[in-house]
Write an enzyme that holds these catalytic residues in place. Structure first.
Site, PDB file in Angstrom:
ATOM      1  N   ASN A 134      47.190  37.699  81.263  1.00  0.00           N
ATOM      2  CA  ASN A 134      48.016  38.968  82.806  1.00  0.00           C
ATOM      3  C   ASN A 134      49.527  38.870  83.707  1.00  0.00           C
ATOM      4  O   ASN A 134      49.359  40.398  82.978  1.00  0.00           O
ATOM      5  CB  ASN A 134      47.085  37.428  84.005  1.00  0.00           C
ATOM      6  N   ASP A 135      50.231  37.864  82.684  1.00  0.00           N
ATOM      7  CA  ASP A 135      51.915  38.010  83.265  1.00  0.00           C
ATOM      8  C   ASP A 135      52.307  39.032  82.094  1.00  0.00           C
ATOM      9  O   ASP A 135      52.833  39.931  82.082  1.00  0.00           O
ATOM     10  CB  ASP A 135      52.697  37.013  83.381  1.00  0.00           C
ATOM     11  N   VAL A 136      51.863  38.967  80.869  1.00  0.00           N
ATOM     12  CA  VAL A 136      52.165  39.309  79.534  1.00  0.00           C
ATOM     13  C   VAL A 136      51.741  40.745  79.253  1.00  0.00           C
ATOM     14  O   VAL A 136      52.342  41.647  78.241  1.00  0.00           O
ATOM     15  CB  VAL A 136      51.739  38.928  78.324  1.00  0.00           C
ATOM     16  N   VAL A 137      50.938  41.586  80.523  1.00  0.00           N
ATOM     17  CA  VAL A 137      50.516  42.765  80.529  1.00  0.00           C
ATOM     18  C   VAL A 137      51.148  43.121  81.535  1.00  0.00           C
ATOM     19  O   VAL A 137      50.533  44.198  81.836  1.00  0.00           O
ATOM     20  CB  VAL A 137      49.826  43.134  79.618  1.00  0.00           C
TER      21      VAL A 137
END
Lengths: 107, 479
Positions: B405-408
């Protein structure tokens, strides 16, 4: 202050080792590929189990004439230290074996 | 062995003493070269073996050659006790290491790190009463070893429990202040002990209090940290254990312990810095400013979510040229790595080029995704690091996001109000199509909305990742 200076002189070799080891550690690890981050951490972690030598010396000096808290805690330190060493190296090896298996299959 | 070889500073030294020091030198060299070999894929396994044999050597020679008094070695009864303890630890350690599932690797590494910290803390605790009042230097290293070892122990145990899903993250804005107070008390107590003119043997209450404070601090320090910050904390705790062991090395003036410990400490710090860089945050920011607390300012951006059916997803994937899979912690939770590999092989057999894009802090420990995918036999060459895949993202037909989630999150680029603004991310939003596998519409660890979900190129595939990919694979097979 005087005490600290005195200590520095007494242990100057050890302090030199520390200073140089820091650079050595940084030098050895830099540019490690991401794929090896976990095994590297795990292997390094096992090396920090070198505290086990302290444990051996500690229990080696222990007075066995009576069962003391010190003895029990010392033995506990030994068990923990060995867990760290043996478990750490074994787990790292298992991880790396996994990487290797895949390589040989490809070649 | 007891032959006197010479005299230094009025002290005799024997063949045994010399051999002991020589074995420490060899052990230290094996540690350094082992670690060096560990940092290259081809030689890594050999490196681990070298380091392990260095450790074995140092343990055996210490047991046989260490002197407890004038010319006397370790008494036989003590040797038996030591061997029993080592045997017990080795058996348990070996069994756990061999039995545990590969997916439980992160928590296992944390657990072993905790045991190392505990051993250092106990050695400090037990050696303290042997120090002499006024020997500030010795007391200082003992106290430092005790504090750092205790924090590494309790912190790693919490990290272990978190990774194992036994404990959740606890984030309250006031926790920063509580932690600061505990830290001040811990340091204060440490200074009090070091500065005290009393005999250490009369101050055991103080050293036990210091240990208790340090243990509490370790718990409180790791408690609020979670998600993408976990890899940073785990490698930091790893560095702590090394430093604690080095401090104990000072107590015994043992060079192998000092070198081994500091080497690990420095290596752990480098890895920590690397992880911080991957998130574009400072270490202090990770430790103090736990993400998400009161910071989820951005949130206005909403849109419609479009779902995709399994058959549509199967068609889209099968007729693509380039597919990039972006895994995250969700892949680990669902244990979907094997089925993901089955899917990539199936697609490759249809002529689709499949790669995995690995974000440095995807998962919960450094290199988590690499280990996970290696376990599923995904070839090394298919794993591409973020910086190498990003320039190619616009040419990618489908980006498949599995449990990340956060890494994209594109907010890292365009939303200065977002807590992750400035963090390097994988440019999934630049791909021509995006399929996101998620269990539900929950937010990521950072508790922030992800505009990628509302992107017009995005299709959602809800459900457990393993289950979804399983169905997707059978769907692709029927085509």
């Amino acid at each position: 202050m005087e005490n600290i200076l005195q200590y520095f002189f007494e242990y100057k070799e050890a302090i030199f080792i520390i200073a140089l080891s820091v650079f050595l550690g940084i030098e050895v690890i830099s540019n490690v590929p991401a794929v090896l981050h976990t095994p590297l951490m795990s292997g390094a972690n096992a090396i920090s189990g070198v505290i086990i030598i302290g444990g051996i010396i500690l229990v080696g000096h222990a007075d066995l004439s009576q069962l003391s808290v010190q003895l029990v805690l010392g033995v506990l330190a030994l068990i923990f230290g060995t867990l760290n060493v043996v478990g750490g190296f074994a787990v790292t090896d298992r991880m790396l074996e996994m990487f290797k298996k895949k390589k040989s299959r490809q070649s | 062995m007891n032959k006197v070889l010479g005299i230094i500073d009025g002290k005799e030294f024997t063949t045994g003493d010399t051999l002991l020091e020589l074995s420490y030198l060899i052990a230290a060299l094996l540690f350094v070269s082992g670690l060096k070999l560990l940092s290259h894929p081809e030689s890594a396994r050999r490196g681990n073996l070298w380091a392990a044999s260095g450790m074995g050597l140092a343990m055996i020679t210490t047991l046989l050659l260490h002197k407890t008094g004038e010319g006397a070695g370790i008494p036989l009864t003590n040797i038996w006790i030591i061997m029993t303890a080592i045997g017990l630890g080795a058996a348990i350690g070996w069994m756990i290491a061999k039995k545990v599932k590969m997916t439980a690797m992160p928590q296992l590494v944390s657990f072993y790190n905790a045991t190392g910290g505990a051993a250092s803390a106990l050695v400090g605790l037990l050696e303290y009463p042997n120090a002499v009042a006024g020997d500030t230097g010795s007391i200082l290293v003992t106290v430092l070893g005790l504090i750092i070892g205790s924090v590494a122990f309790s912190g790693s145990m919490i990290a272990y429990a978190k990774l194992d899903g036994k404990v959740g993250d606890l984030m309250k804005p006031y926790m920063t202040y509580i932690n600061l107070v505990i830290l001040i008390f811990t340091i204060g107590m440490g200074i009090y002990i070091v500065a005290s003119p009393n005999q250490p043997s009369e101050m055991t209450w103080a050293i036990y209090t210091l240990m208790a404070l340090s243990l509490i601090y370790g718990v409180m320090f790791v408690m609020p940290i979670g998600g993408a910050d976990m890899p940073v904390v785990i490698s930091l705790l790893n560095a702590f254990t090394g430093i604690a062991a080095a401090m104990a090395g000072f107590i015994y003036n043992n060079q192998a312990m000092i070198l081994g410990g500091i080497l690990v400490g420095a290596a752990g710090m480098i890895l920590t810095v690397l992880m911080c860089k991957a998130m574009n945050r400072s270490l202090l920011n990770v430790i103090i400013g736990s993400f998400g607390v009161g910071a989820s300012a951005a949130g206005g951006e909403h849109g419609t979510i479009k779902e995709i059916t399994l058959s549509d997803a199967a068609v889209l994937l099968s007729y693509s040229q380039k597919v990039v899979v972006i895994p995250g912690y969700g892949l680990a939770v669902a244990q979907a790595q094997h089925i993901a590999h089955e899917m990539d092989e199936l697609l490759e057999s249809k002529g689709v080029e499949v790669k995995y894009a690995i974000h440095p802090v995807a998962g919960r420990m450094p290199g988590h995704m690499n280990v996970l995918l290696a376990e599923a036999d995904v070839p090394y060459e298919k794993l591409v690091e973020m910086d190498d895949i990003n320039p190619d993202m616009p040419n990618v037909d489908v980006a498949v996001v599995i449990g990340a989630n956060d890494v994209v999150n594109p907010a890292a680029y365009d939303d200065p109000g977002s807590p992750i603004y400035g963090m390097p991310v994988i440019n999934a939003h630049l791909a021509k199509n995006i399929i996101i596998m998620k269990r539900g519409m929950g937010k990521g660890y950072a508790g922030i909305e992800n505009a990628l979900f509302f992107n017009e190129k995005t299709r959602m595939l809800f459900g457990d990742a393993k289950n979804s990919i399983q169905k997707l694979v059978s769907e692709i097979k029927t085509m």
